[in-house]
Design an enzyme around this catalytic site. Structure first.
Site, PDB file in Angstrom:
ATOM      1  N   CYS A  82       0.139  -0.762  -0.173  1.00 45.58           N
ATOM      2  CA  CYS A  82       0.186   0.102  -0.035  1.00 45.58           C
ATOM      3  C   CYS A  82       0.938   1.140  -0.036  1.00 45.58           C
ATOM      4  O   CYS A  82       0.305   2.277   0.126  1.00 45.58           O
ATOM      5  CB  CYS A  82      -0.942   0.242   1.041  1.00 45.58           C
ATOM      6  N   HIS A 137      -3.820   6.665   3.076  1.00 42.93           N
ATOM      7  CA  HIS A 137      -4.025   5.357   2.312  1.00 42.93           C
ATOM      8  C   HIS A 137      -5.065   4.992   3.243  1.00 42.93           C
ATOM      9  O   HIS A 137      -5.465   5.125   4.537  1.00 42.93           O
ATOM     10  CB  HIS A 137      -2.482   4.778   2.854  1.00 42.93           C
ATOM     11  N   ASN A 151     -10.456  -0.951   0.538  1.00 40.36           N
ATOM     12  CA  ASN A 151      -8.599  -0.144   0.197  1.00 40.36           C
ATOM     13  C   ASN A 151      -8.466  -0.311  -0.747  1.00 40.36           C
ATOM     14  O   ASN A 151      -8.136  -1.273  -0.732  1.00 40.36           O
ATOM     15  CB  ASN A 151      -8.195  -0.803   1.589  1.00 40.36           C
TER      16      ASN A 151
HETATM   17  O1  UT7 Z   1      -3.800  -1.648   3.705  1.00 36.95           O
HETATM   18  C1  UT7 Z   1      -3.240  -2.188   5.040  1.00 36.95           C
HETATM   19  C2  UT7 Z   1      -4.241  -3.349   4.753  1.00 36.95           C
HETATM   20  N1  UT7 Z   1      -4.443  -3.836   6.280  1.00 36.95           N
HETATM   21  C3  UT7 Z   1      -5.119  -2.954   6.774  1.00 36.95           C
HETATM   22  O2  UT7 Z   1      -4.813  -1.473   7.260  1.00 36.95           O
HETATM   23  C4  UT7 Z   1      -5.994  -3.667   8.271  1.00 36.95           C
HETATM   24  C5  UT7 Z   1      -5.304  -2.710   9.876  1.00 36.95           C
HETATM   25  N2  UT7 Z   1      -7.148  -3.504  10.575  1.00 36.95           N
HETATM   26  C6  UT7 Z   1      -8.217  -3.207  10.504  1.00 36.95           C
HETATM   27  O3  UT7 Z   1      -8.199  -2.814   9.618  1.00 36.95           O
HETATM   28  C7  UT7 Z   1      -9.111  -3.135  11.637  1.00 36.95           C
HETATM   29  O4  UT7 Z   1      -7.349  -4.556  12.487  1.00 36.95           O
HETATM   30  C8  UT7 Z   1     -10.054  -4.473  11.696  1.00 36.95           C
HETATM   31  C9  UT7 Z   1     -11.031  -4.233  10.679  1.00 36.95           C
HETATM   32  C10 UT7 Z   1      -9.107  -5.504  10.304  1.00 36.95           C
HETATM   33  C11 UT7 Z   1     -10.364  -5.462  12.503  1.00 36.95           C
HETATM   34  O5  UT7 Z   1     -10.833  -4.457  13.415  1.00 36.95           O
HETATM   35  P1  UT7 Z   1     -10.722  -4.721  14.662  1.00 36.95           P
HETATM   36  O6  UT7 Z   1     -11.566  -3.565  15.500  1.00 36.95           O
HETATM   37  O7  UT7 Z   1      -9.285  -4.407  15.432  1.00 36.95           O
HETATM   38  O8  UT7 Z   1     -11.708  -6.596  14.770  1.00 36.95           O
HETATM   39  P2  UT7 Z   1     -10.647  -7.495  15.958  1.00 36.95           P
HETATM   40  O9  UT7 Z   1     -10.049  -7.752  14.984  1.00 36.95           O
HETATM   41  O10 UT7 Z   1     -10.237  -7.089  17.086  1.00 36.95           O
HETATM   42  O11 UT7 Z   1     -11.912  -7.851  16.147  1.00 36.95           O
HETATM   43  C12 UT7 Z   1     -13.100  -8.235  16.557  1.00 36.95           C
HETATM   44  C13 UT7 Z   1     -14.142  -9.406  16.421  1.00 36.95           C
HETATM   45  C14 UT7 Z   1     -13.773 -10.444  16.667  1.00 36.95           C
HETATM   46  O12 UT7 Z   1     -14.606 -11.618  18.031  1.00 36.95           O
HETATM   47  P3  UT7 Z   1     -14.292 -11.777  19.165  1.00 36.95           P
HETATM   48  O13 UT7 Z   1     -12.996 -12.303  19.062  1.00 36.95           O
HETATM   49  O14 UT7 Z   1     -14.269 -10.079  19.850  1.00 36.95           O
HETATM   50  O15 UT7 Z   1     -15.673 -12.671  19.229  1.00 36.95           O
HETATM   51  C15 UT7 Z   1     -13.380 -11.060  15.213  1.00 36.95           C
HETATM   52  O16 UT7 Z   1     -14.082 -12.112  15.331  1.00 36.95           O
HETATM   53  O17 UT7 Z   1     -14.805  -8.972  15.590  1.00 36.95           O
HETATM   54  C16 UT7 Z   1     -14.583 -10.340  14.384  1.00 36.95           C
HETATM   55  N3  UT7 Z   1     -14.826 -10.264  13.813  1.00 36.95           N
HETATM   56  C17 UT7 Z   1     -15.987  -9.483  13.279  1.00 36.95           C
HETATM   57  N4  UT7 Z   1     -17.551  -9.491  12.667  1.00 36.95           N
HETATM   58  C18 UT7 Z   1     -18.153  -9.274  11.880  1.00 36.95           C
HETATM   59  C19 UT7 Z   1     -13.573  -9.647  12.649  1.00 36.95           C
HETATM   60  N5  UT7 Z   1     -14.528  -9.711  11.301  1.00 36.95           N
HETATM   61  C20 UT7 Z   1     -15.769  -9.189  11.127  1.00 36.95           C
HETATM   62  C21 UT7 Z   1     -16.157  -9.568  10.347  1.00 36.95           C
HETATM   63  N6  UT7 Z   1     -18.012  -9.038  10.729  1.00 36.95           N
HETATM   64  N7  UT7 Z   1     -15.790  -8.803   9.322  1.00 36.95           N
END
Ligand code: UT7
Length: 328
Positions: free
Chosen positions: A115, A255, A285
């Protein structure tokens, strides 16, 4: 940076027609619109048609950029395509684009910095023009991320989309153009965001494909923490090496990965949300394409005026990051 002033002569963008909405994703993985919007800010992404590949998207954006720069393809000395989704291993997407454009006099290469690739590309182009080696360089960020996204994985499938942005760099009046670049990398974090399958370490086999190793693997939480840390610091370092202050920023072009990451960068830079170009709600993204796509839209919307101080900042797999201060 001394000597020849180098800046952006023209911008262009292209996004495919097909939209993949949060509601569509609700039918594909265990997720919901509310979760996606509150955690990421994304509402829909664009998906390339089956017959489209990255060079096709790059071509459309490049034609626009050339037109807006007022030059023809045969005036290009170099084409740099930043992408992690090349049409194929080789020839490079830049060579495929050179042929489509008929840019017969241009050298061409792809650049891999995920990215951050577009900002890495700008830094290279700027340096090559500033030394007098080249006069016009086309820098493109283009991606078909839908081709490397695992639509059974809710952690990643909600984030990514397809699109392209392009700029033509050349000489600009003194006082304008790029004032600084800050590029960085930390290979120790390489396993946080990657595709393992299909390379020389893990060539494609039936096993690697059935293990889904040719799709993006991501540790979202750790990438998030890295992004929050590096977006603000890279922008600050680029500002200070250019001799500018946070208060000088007219528009931040970040970004477009996650609205919460952009908000934390704005906070660190003491900027209100109207000082950032945000279009991730419509495109998600788009990796290397996200910054040039946001820049081209900002120009289109009349949000960029002569003499404005722009800060471009991004982060991505590698890990990599980059920031630049640009006087329009
Ligand atoms: O260009 C670079 C590319 N990558 C990035 O920029 C990614 C950077 N990271 C992020 O944007 C965030 O970490 C995410 C959007 C990927 C995830 O958000 P988060 O607030 O960090 O969520 P998390 O991974 O801590 O997950 C929280 C909860 C989890 O459930 P539990 O374990 O708390 O029960 C996940 O399983 O949300 C759950 N979860 C979802 N729920 C519904 C994860 N993905 C999803 C989903 N829908 N799509």
């Amino acid at each position: 940076m001394n000597g020849i002033s180098v800046g952006i002569l023209g911008t262009g963008k292209y996004v495919p027609e097909r939209r993949l909405t949060n509601q569509d994703l609700e039918q594909m993985v265990d997720t919901n619109d509310e979760w996606i919007v509150t955690r990421t800010g994304i509402r829909e992404r664009r998906i390339a048609a089956p017959e489209q590949a990255t060079s096709d998207l790059a071509y459309e954006a490049s034609v626009q950029a050339l037109k807006s720069a007022g030059i023809t393809a045969d005036e290009l000395d170099l084409i740099i395509v930043a992408t992690i989704t090349p049409d194929m291993f080789f020839p490079s997407t830049a060579c495929l684009l050179q042929e489509k454009l008929g840019a017969k006099k241009a050298a061409a290469f792809d650049l891999s910095a995920a990215c951050s690739g577009f900002i890495y590309g700008l830094a290279n182009a700027n340096a090559l023009i500033a030394t007098g080696m080249y006069r016009h360089v086309l820098v493109v960020g283009a991606e078909c991320l839908s081709r490397i996204t695992d639509y059974t994985d809710r952690n990643t499938s909600i984030l990514f989309g397809d699109g392209a942005g392009a700029v033509v760099l050349g000489h600009v009046p003194e006082g304008r153009g790029f004032k600084s670049f800050k590029l960085g990398a930390d290979g120790a974090g390489g396993d946080l965001l990657r595709i393992c399958g299909g390379g020389s370490r893990l060539p494609s086999t039936e096993q690697s494909v059935s293990d889904r190793r040719h799709f993006i693997e991501m540790n979202g939480r750790d990438v998030f923490k890295f992004a929050v840390r590096v977006m603000g610091s890279a922008a600050e370092e680029a500002l200070s090496s250019a001799g500018y202050e946070k208060a000088d920023i007219d528009l931040l072009i970040p970004h477009q990965a996650n609205i919460r990451i952009i908000q934390s960068a704005l906070e660190r830079l003491n900027l209100s949300e109207d000082k950032a170009m945000i279009n991730l709600d419509r495109y998600g993204n788009v990796s290397a394409a996200s910054i040039p796509l946001a820049l081209a839209e900002a120009v289109e919307q009349g949000r960029v005026n002569e003499g404005d101080c722009l800060v471009l900042v991004g982060f991505g797999g590698g890990l990599t990051w980059g920031a630049s201060v640009l006087i329009w």
